[in-house]
Design a protein around this motif. Structure first.
Motif, PDB file in Angstrom:
ATOM      1  N   ALA A   4       1.446 -23.285  -6.699  1.00 32.32           N
ATOM      2  CA  ALA A   4       0.341 -23.227  -7.935  1.00 32.32           C
ATOM      3  C   ALA A   4       0.160 -21.996  -8.700  1.00 32.32           C
ATOM      4  N   LEU A   5       0.357 -20.889  -7.702  1.00 33.49           N
ATOM      5  CA  LEU A   5       0.095 -19.582  -8.156  1.00 33.49           C
ATOM      6  C   LEU A   5       0.671 -18.937  -9.450  1.00 33.49           C
ATOM      7  N   PHE A   6       1.971 -19.350  -9.470  1.00 29.65           N
ATOM      8  CA  PHE A   6       3.089 -18.960 -10.631  1.00 29.65           C
ATOM      9  C   PHE A   6       3.510 -19.861 -11.285  1.00 29.65           C
ATOM     10  N   GLU A   7       3.171 -21.213 -11.312  1.00 31.35           N
ATOM     11  CA  GLU A   7       3.547 -22.222 -11.976  1.00 31.35           C
ATOM     12  C   GLU A   7       3.507 -21.862 -13.570  1.00 31.35           C
ATOM     13  N   VAL A   8       2.429 -21.327 -14.001  1.00 32.28           N
ATOM     14  CA  VAL A   8       2.415 -21.309 -15.549  1.00 32.28           C
ATOM     15  C   VAL A   8       3.283 -19.761 -15.894  1.00 32.28           C
ATOM     16  N   ASN A   9       3.265 -19.105 -15.121  1.00 32.96           N
ATOM     17  CA  ASN A   9       4.115 -17.837 -15.212  1.00 32.96           C
ATOM     18  C   ASN A   9       5.544 -18.410 -15.795  1.00 32.96           C
ATOM     19  N   ILE A  10       5.987 -19.207 -14.932  1.00 30.69           N
ATOM     20  CA  ILE A  10       7.400 -19.871 -14.980  1.00 30.69           C
ATOM     21  C   ILE A  10       7.580 -20.536 -16.115  1.00 30.69           C
ATOM     22  N   LEU A  38      -1.711 -12.512 -25.965  1.00 27.38           N
ATOM     23  CA  LEU A  38      -3.089 -12.323 -25.491  1.00 27.38           C
ATOM     24  C   LEU A  38      -3.479 -13.329 -24.127  1.00 27.38           C
ATOM     25  N   LEU A  39      -2.984 -14.629 -24.594  1.00 21.46           N
ATOM     26  CA  LEU A  39      -3.581 -15.616 -23.689  1.00 21.46           C
ATOM     27  C   LEU A  39      -2.848 -15.316 -22.316  1.00 21.46           C
ATOM     28  N   GLU A  40      -1.418 -14.953 -22.319  1.00 25.34           N
ATOM     29  CA  GLU A  40      -0.578 -14.802 -21.169  1.00 25.34           C
ATOM     30  C   GLU A  40      -1.204 -13.583 -20.670  1.00 25.34           C
ATOM     31  N   GLU A  41      -1.479 -12.616 -21.115  1.00 27.12           N
ATOM     32  CA  GLU A  41      -2.121 -11.474 -20.648  1.00 27.12           C
ATOM     33  C   GLU A  41      -3.483 -11.774 -19.749  1.00 27.12           C
ATOM     34  N   TYR A  42      -4.275 -12.551 -20.483  1.00 28.08           N
ATOM     35  CA  TYR A  42      -5.536 -12.742 -19.657  1.00 28.08           C
ATOM     36  C   TYR A  42      -5.228 -13.595 -18.459  1.00 28.08           C
ATOM     37  N   TYR A  43      -4.488 -14.757 -18.709  1.00 26.55           N
ATOM     38  CA  TYR A  43      -4.109 -15.505 -17.452  1.00 26.55           C
ATOM     39  C   TYR A  43      -3.516 -14.733 -16.400  1.00 26.55           C
ATOM     40  N   THR A  44      -2.625 -13.918 -16.644  1.00 27.79           N
ATOM     41  CA  THR A  44      -1.976 -13.066 -15.445  1.00 27.79           C
ATOM     42  C   THR A  44      -3.289 -12.209 -14.756  1.00 27.79           C
ATOM     43  N   TYR A  95      -6.317 -13.276 -14.764  1.00 25.19           N
ATOM     44  CA  TYR A  95      -6.932 -14.045 -13.993  1.00 25.19           C
ATOM     45  C   TYR A  95      -6.245 -14.397 -12.769  1.00 25.19           C
ATOM     46  N   GLN A  96      -4.808 -14.587 -12.540  1.00 25.30           N
ATOM     47  CA  GLN A  96      -4.068 -15.076 -11.589  1.00 25.30           C
ATOM     48  C   GLN A  96      -3.988 -13.738 -10.408  1.00 25.30           C
ATOM     49  N   GLU A  97      -4.010 -12.688 -11.064  1.00 19.53           N
ATOM     50  CA  GLU A  97      -4.112 -11.427  -9.903  1.00 19.53           C
ATOM     51  C   GLU A  97      -5.429 -11.148  -9.426  1.00 19.53           C
ATOM     52  N   ALA A  98      -6.569 -11.509 -10.122  1.00 17.29           N
ATOM     53  CA  ALA A  98      -7.960 -11.569  -9.584  1.00 17.29           C
ATOM     54  C   ALA A  98      -8.125 -12.543  -8.517  1.00 17.29           C
ATOM     55  N   VAL A  99      -7.456 -14.145  -8.637  1.00 19.93           N
ATOM     56  CA  VAL A  99      -7.465 -15.042  -7.624  1.00 19.93           C
ATOM     57  C   VAL A  99      -6.756 -14.459  -6.477  1.00 19.93           C
ATOM     58  N   TRP A 100      -5.662 -13.821  -6.711  1.00 18.44           N
ATOM     59  CA  TRP A 100      -4.672 -13.303  -5.421  1.00 18.44           C
ATOM     60  C   TRP A 100      -5.671 -12.540  -4.592  1.00 18.44           C
ATOM     61  N   ARG A 101      -6.319 -11.360  -5.563  1.00 19.15           N
ATOM     62  CA  ARG A 101      -6.952 -10.503  -4.859  1.00 19.15           C
ATOM     63  C   ARG A 101      -8.058 -10.940  -3.843  1.00 19.15           C
ATOM     64  N   LEU A 102      -8.744 -12.053  -4.483  1.00 18.85           N
ATOM     65  CA  LEU A 102      -9.947 -12.741  -3.843  1.00 18.85           C
ATOM     66  C   LEU A 102      -9.469 -13.620  -2.666  1.00 18.85           C
ATOM     67  N   ARG A 103      -8.192 -14.190  -2.675  1.00 19.61           N
ATOM     68  CA  ARG A 103      -7.719 -14.872  -1.459  1.00 19.61           C
ATOM     69  C   ARG A 103      -7.257 -13.912  -0.443  1.00 19.61           C
ATOM     70  N   LYS A 104      -6.860 -12.686  -0.825  1.00 17.09           N
ATOM     71  CA  LYS A 104      -6.486 -11.549   0.160  1.00 17.09           C
ATOM     72  C   LYS A 104      -7.700 -11.116   0.659  1.00 17.09           C
ATOM     73  N   LEU A 105      -8.566 -10.958   0.207  1.00 15.89           N
ATOM     74  CA  LEU A 105      -9.958 -10.525   0.623  1.00 15.89           C
ATOM     75  C   LEU A 105     -10.495 -11.428   1.545  1.00 15.89           C
ATOM     76  N   ASP A 106     -10.426 -12.641   1.109  1.00 16.23           N
ATOM     77  CA  ASP A 106     -10.911 -13.758   1.872  1.00 16.23           C
ATOM     78  C   ASP A 106     -10.316 -13.923   3.111  1.00 16.23           C
ATOM     79  N   GLN A 107      -8.890 -13.741   3.217  1.00 18.18           N
ATOM     80  CA  GLN A 107      -8.227 -13.852   4.376  1.00 18.18           C
ATOM     81  C   GLN A 107      -8.448 -12.748   5.495  1.00 18.18           C
ATOM     82  N   LYS A 108      -8.918 -11.560   4.806  1.00 17.27           N
ATOM     83  CA  LYS A 108      -9.366 -10.295   5.566  1.00 17.27           C
ATOM     84  C   LYS A 108     -10.710 -10.389   6.229  1.00 17.27           C
TER      85      LYS A 108
END
Length: 102
Positions: A35-41, A78-84, A86-99
């Motif tokens: 799900a993380l990269f579905e939209v990018n693809i 712009l939409l693609e930039e903002y969505y990217t 957003y995805q990076e922020a979600v990824w960082r939050l997941r990493k922080l949560d895992q740690k």
């Protein structure tokens, strides 16, 4: 390593090298989750399809249609930039949560 794959994919996408970007996003998707990269693809596939279509120089639609098309392209970028971002922020939050840092 994961940041490198995603950063390279984003760079390829920004340069218009959508096939390379798609390949890297697929690699990241296989490693970190579907799900993380579905939209990018999907965006890469859309850009590849758009590039395959050739628009005739004189479409008879006038300057307004060209201006609207340019605005649509800018809005999509712009939409693609903002969505990217957003995805990076979600990824960082997941990493922080895992740690356990959240």
């Amino acid at each position: 390593m994961e940041q490198l794959i995603v950063a390279q994919a984003k760079e390829h996408f920004a340069q218009g090298n959508y096939q390379a970007a798609k390949s890297l996003f697929e690699k990241a998707q296989a490693r970190y989750g579907n799900a993380l990269f579905e939209v990018n693809i999907k965006l890469c596939l859309d850009r590849l399809a758009r590039a395959a279509k050739t628009v005739p120089q004189s479409s008879g639609l006038g300057d307004d249609a060209v201006s609207a098309e340019q605005q649509l392209i800018k809005t999509q970028a712009l939409l693609e930039e903002y969505y990217t971002k957003y995805q990076e922020a979600v990824w960082r939050l997941r990493k922080l949560d895992q740690k356990g840092e959240l």
